[in-house]
Design a protein around this motif. Structure first.
Motif, PDB file in Angstrom:
ATOM      1  N   LEU A 136      48.941  44.448  49.710  1.00 50.92           N
ATOM      2  CA  LEU A 136      48.969  45.469  50.752  1.00 50.92           C
ATOM      3  C   LEU A 136      47.758  45.425  51.672  1.00 50.92           C
ATOM      4  O   LEU A 136      47.869  45.696  52.865  1.00 50.92           O
ATOM      5  N   VAL A 137      46.600  45.126  51.107  1.00 48.66           N
ATOM      6  CA  VAL A 137      45.349  45.118  51.881  1.00 48.66           C
ATOM      7  C   VAL A 137      44.536  43.908  51.458  1.00 48.66           C
ATOM      8  O   VAL A 137      44.398  43.621  50.266  1.00 48.66           O
ATOM      9  N   SER A 138      43.987  43.196  52.437  1.00 47.91           N
ATOM     10  CA  SER A 138      43.091  42.082  52.165  1.00 47.91           C
ATOM     11  C   SER A 138      41.939  42.168  53.152  1.00 47.91           C
ATOM     12  O   SER A 138      42.107  41.910  54.339  1.00 47.91           O
ATOM     13  N   GLU A 139      40.764  42.567  52.659  1.00 44.56           N
ATOM     14  CA  GLU A 139      39.596  42.764  53.522  1.00 44.56           C
ATOM     15  C   GLU A 139      38.442  41.919  53.007  1.00 44.56           C
ATOM     16  O   GLU A 139      37.945  42.114  51.909  1.00 44.56           O
ATOM     17  N   ASP A 140      38.028  40.951  53.818  1.00 45.44           N
ATOM     18  CA  ASP A 140      36.926  40.074  53.444  1.00 45.44           C
ATOM     19  C   ASP A 140      35.625  40.414  54.166  1.00 45.44           C
ATOM     20  O   ASP A 140      34.666  39.652  54.105  1.00 45.44           O
ATOM     21  N   PHE A 141      35.600  41.557  54.868  1.00 47.18           N
ATOM     22  CA  PHE A 141      34.382  42.062  55.510  1.00 47.18           C
ATOM     23  C   PHE A 141      33.744  41.039  56.448  1.00 47.18           C
ATOM     24  O   PHE A 141      32.540  40.802  56.431  1.00 47.18           O
ATOM     25  N   THR A 142      34.594  40.423  57.242  1.00 47.77           N
ATOM     26  CA  THR A 142      34.118  39.582  58.324  1.00 47.77           C
ATOM     27  C   THR A 142      34.423  40.317  59.619  1.00 47.77           C
ATOM     28  O   THR A 142      35.534  40.795  59.814  1.00 47.77           O
ATOM     29  N   PRO A 143      33.465  40.453  60.523  1.00 54.95           N
ATOM     30  CA  PRO A 143      33.657  41.265  61.742  1.00 54.95           C
ATOM     31  C   PRO A 143      34.847  40.797  62.547  1.00 54.95           C
ATOM     32  O   PRO A 143      35.140  39.618  62.581  1.00 54.95           O
ATOM     33  N   VAL A 145      29.802  40.357  53.461  1.00 56.82           N
ATOM     34  CA  VAL A 145      29.276  41.321  52.501  1.00 56.82           C
ATOM     35  C   VAL A 145      29.069  42.651  53.213  1.00 56.82           C
ATOM     36  O   VAL A 145      28.413  42.716  54.266  1.00 56.82           O
ATOM     37  N   PHE A 146      29.627  43.718  52.653  1.00 56.88           N
ATOM     38  CA  PHE A 146      29.539  45.066  53.208  1.00 56.88           C
ATOM     39  C   PHE A 146      28.556  45.837  52.337  1.00 56.88           C
ATOM     40  O   PHE A 146      28.831  46.110  51.167  1.00 56.88           O
ATOM     41  N   THR A 147      27.390  46.177  52.886  1.00 57.47           N
ATOM     42  CA  THR A 147      26.302  46.763  52.107  1.00 57.47           C
ATOM     43  C   THR A 147      26.007  48.179  52.568  1.00 57.47           C
ATOM     44  O   THR A 147      25.753  48.415  53.748  1.00 57.47           O
ATOM     45  N   GLY A 148      26.041  49.105  51.610  1.00 60.27           N
ATOM     46  CA  GLY A 148      25.689  50.486  51.884  1.00 60.27           C
ATOM     47  C   GLY A 148      24.264  50.757  51.450  1.00 60.27           C
ATOM     48  O   GLY A 148      23.856  50.362  50.353  1.00 60.27           O
ATOM     49  N   VAL A 149      23.514  51.442  52.313  1.00 58.95           N
ATOM     50  CA  VAL A 149      22.105  51.737  52.047  1.00 58.95           C
ATOM     51  C   VAL A 149      21.899  53.243  52.136  1.00 58.95           C
ATOM     52  O   VAL A 149      22.149  53.853  53.179  1.00 58.95           O
ATOM     53  N   GLY A 200      24.736  54.185  46.139  1.00 60.71           N
ATOM     54  CA  GLY A 200      23.510  54.926  45.894  1.00 60.71           C
ATOM     55  C   GLY A 200      22.353  53.954  45.778  1.00 60.71           C
ATOM     56  O   GLY A 200      22.462  52.949  45.072  1.00 60.71           O
ATOM     57  N   THR A 201      21.248  54.210  46.430  1.00 60.41           N
ATOM     58  CA  THR A 201      20.112  53.294  46.635  1.00 60.41           C
ATOM     59  C   THR A 201      20.582  52.153  47.529  1.00 60.41           C
ATOM     60  O   THR A 201      20.448  52.221  48.738  1.00 60.41           O
ATOM     61  N   GLU A 202      21.163  51.085  46.974  1.00 59.75           N
ATOM     62  CA  GLU A 202      21.755  50.034  47.811  1.00 59.75           C
ATOM     63  C   GLU A 202      22.739  49.230  46.977  1.00 59.75           C
ATOM     64  O   GLU A 202      22.433  48.821  45.852  1.00 59.75           O
ATOM     65  N   ALA A 203      23.933  49.016  47.519  1.00 58.60           N
ATOM     66  CA  ALA A 203      24.967  48.262  46.810  1.00 58.60           C
ATOM     67  C   ALA A 203      25.856  47.545  47.814  1.00 58.60           C
ATOM     68  O   ALA A 203      25.981  47.977  48.969  1.00 58.60           O
ATOM     69  N   SER A 204      26.466  46.461  47.360  1.00 56.64           N
ATOM     70  CA  SER A 204      27.278  45.624  48.239  1.00 56.64           C
ATOM     71  C   SER A 204      28.683  45.431  47.684  1.00 56.64           C
ATOM     72  O   SER A 204      28.898  45.455  46.463  1.00 56.64           O
ATOM     73  N   PHE A 205      29.623  45.210  48.614  1.00 56.78           N
ATOM     74  CA  PHE A 205      31.033  45.001  48.282  1.00 56.78           C
ATOM     75  C   PHE A 205      31.539  43.768  49.024  1.00 56.78           C
ATOM     76  O   PHE A 205      31.111  43.489  50.151  1.00 56.78           O
ATOM     77  N   ARG A 206      32.465  43.049  48.403  1.00 59.54           N
ATOM     78  CA  ARG A 206      33.128  41.939  49.093  1.00 59.54           C
ATOM     79  C   ARG A 206      34.511  41.729  48.475  1.00 59.54           C
ATOM     80  O   ARG A 206      34.810  42.195  47.376  1.00 59.54           O
ATOM     81  N   HIS A 207      35.367  41.028  49.223  1.00 62.60           N
ATOM     82  CA  HIS A 207      36.707  40.648  48.763  1.00 62.60           C
ATOM     83  C   HIS A 207      37.495  41.845  48.228  1.00 62.60           C
ATOM     84  O   HIS A 207      37.920  41.870  47.069  1.00 62.60           O
ATOM     85  N   LEU A 208      37.714  42.835  49.077  1.00 56.38           N
ATOM     86  CA  LEU A 208      38.523  43.995  48.706  1.00 56.38           C
ATOM     87  C   LEU A 208      40.000  43.638  48.824  1.00 56.38           C
ATOM     88  O   LEU A 208      40.446  43.149  49.863  1.00 56.38           O
ATOM     89  N   ARG A 209      40.747  43.875  47.760  1.00 55.45           N
ATOM     90  CA  ARG A 209      42.185  43.608  47.740  1.00 55.45           C
ATOM     91  C   ARG A 209      42.925  44.814  47.177  1.00 55.45           C
ATOM     92  O   ARG A 209      42.394  45.548  46.350  1.00 55.45           O
TER      93      ARG A 209
END
Length: 252
Positions: free
Chosen positions: A34-41, A80-84, A220-229
């Protein structure tokens, strides 16, 4: 003709290999992707007008401003999608993907980044499913492992006006900083299974069966996400035995 058959066989073999490489699921099996997100702009922009807590829109909503905001900001770099979380805010950076679903398998790779805490209280990340009003279920990861936290539709916090949390299920395992880990969240009916690197926990709650309107990522603090499916969650004939085996490993 022979070369065409060889190409067809090669494609079939590659597709099987790709399926075999996916983390195993316990409660469900993967249906349609249903969803394929590789966090490329660029990330899919918001479409529609947000209504209520987390409904009425598709695409991504997230803090993209400079550091120092109320909660934090997000960086998008090389897939890579990074929350700070901003120092002193003590509130995680959050990003919501508007997508309506009921049953689904959500999978992504996650990383707790080894950066100075600068007074921030928790080093953690989460993946939450939300309905039109509030949070439904939260999968969170910290240095000690994975936690599944349900929310209660009948109990509202009088201060925040949001749903109270229920008792969390735990898959305790060391989560090293600066290393990628695979998490899988299976949602079907009123049950969920959360898995990190093959270690799982499960729980059930009536609210889980509601229609969901978005997926929320948090750092929280800093974390990263990639290859959301995200896949359709189909029945798994082996779930009854797998559930019994899983519950047998849970300490009271």
């Amino acid at each position: 003709m022979k070369s065409s058959l060889l190409l067809l066989f090669a494609a079939f073999a590659c597709s099987n290999l790709a399926a075999d490489d996916l983390p195993k699921t316990l409660m469900t099996t993967r249906g349609k992707l249903l969803v394929s997100e590789d966090f490329t702009p660029p990330l899919a922009p918001v479409v529609g007008k947000p209504v209520g807590f987390a409904s009425g829109f598709t695409g991504w909503r997230y803090n993209a401003g400079p550091a120092g905001g109320k909660s934090g900001y997000w960086k998008l770099t090389d897939g890579v999608f990074t929350g700070v979380e901003s120092p002193g805010a003590n509130h995680p950076a959050t990003a919501s993907f508007g997508f309506q679903f009921t049953d689904a398998i959500i999978q992504c790779e996650v990383r707790l980044n080894d950066v100075p805490d600068e007074g921030r209280k928790y080093r953690s990340l989460f993946v939450k499913a939300t309905d039109a009003k509030d949070y439904v279920i939260a999968l969170s990861v910290g240095p000690g492992g994975l936690f599944l936290t349900p929310y209660d539709a009948e109990r509202i916090n009088p201060t925040t006006k949001q749903r109270e949390k229920g008792t969390a299920g735990r898959a305790l395992t060391p989560v090293k900083l600066n290393e990628w880990h695979t998490v899988v969240l299976e949602i079907k009916g009123t049950e969920v299974v959360g898995t990190i690197d093959g270690k799982s926990t499960t729980l059930s709650n009536p609210l889980i069966g509601t229609a969901k309107h978005s997926i929320m990522l948090g750092a929280g603090t800093e974390a990263s996400f990639r290859h959301l499916r995200m896949w359709e969650a189909l029945p798994n004939a082996d779930w009854a035995s797998a559930k019994a085996a899983l519950q047998a490993t849970v300490k009271p």
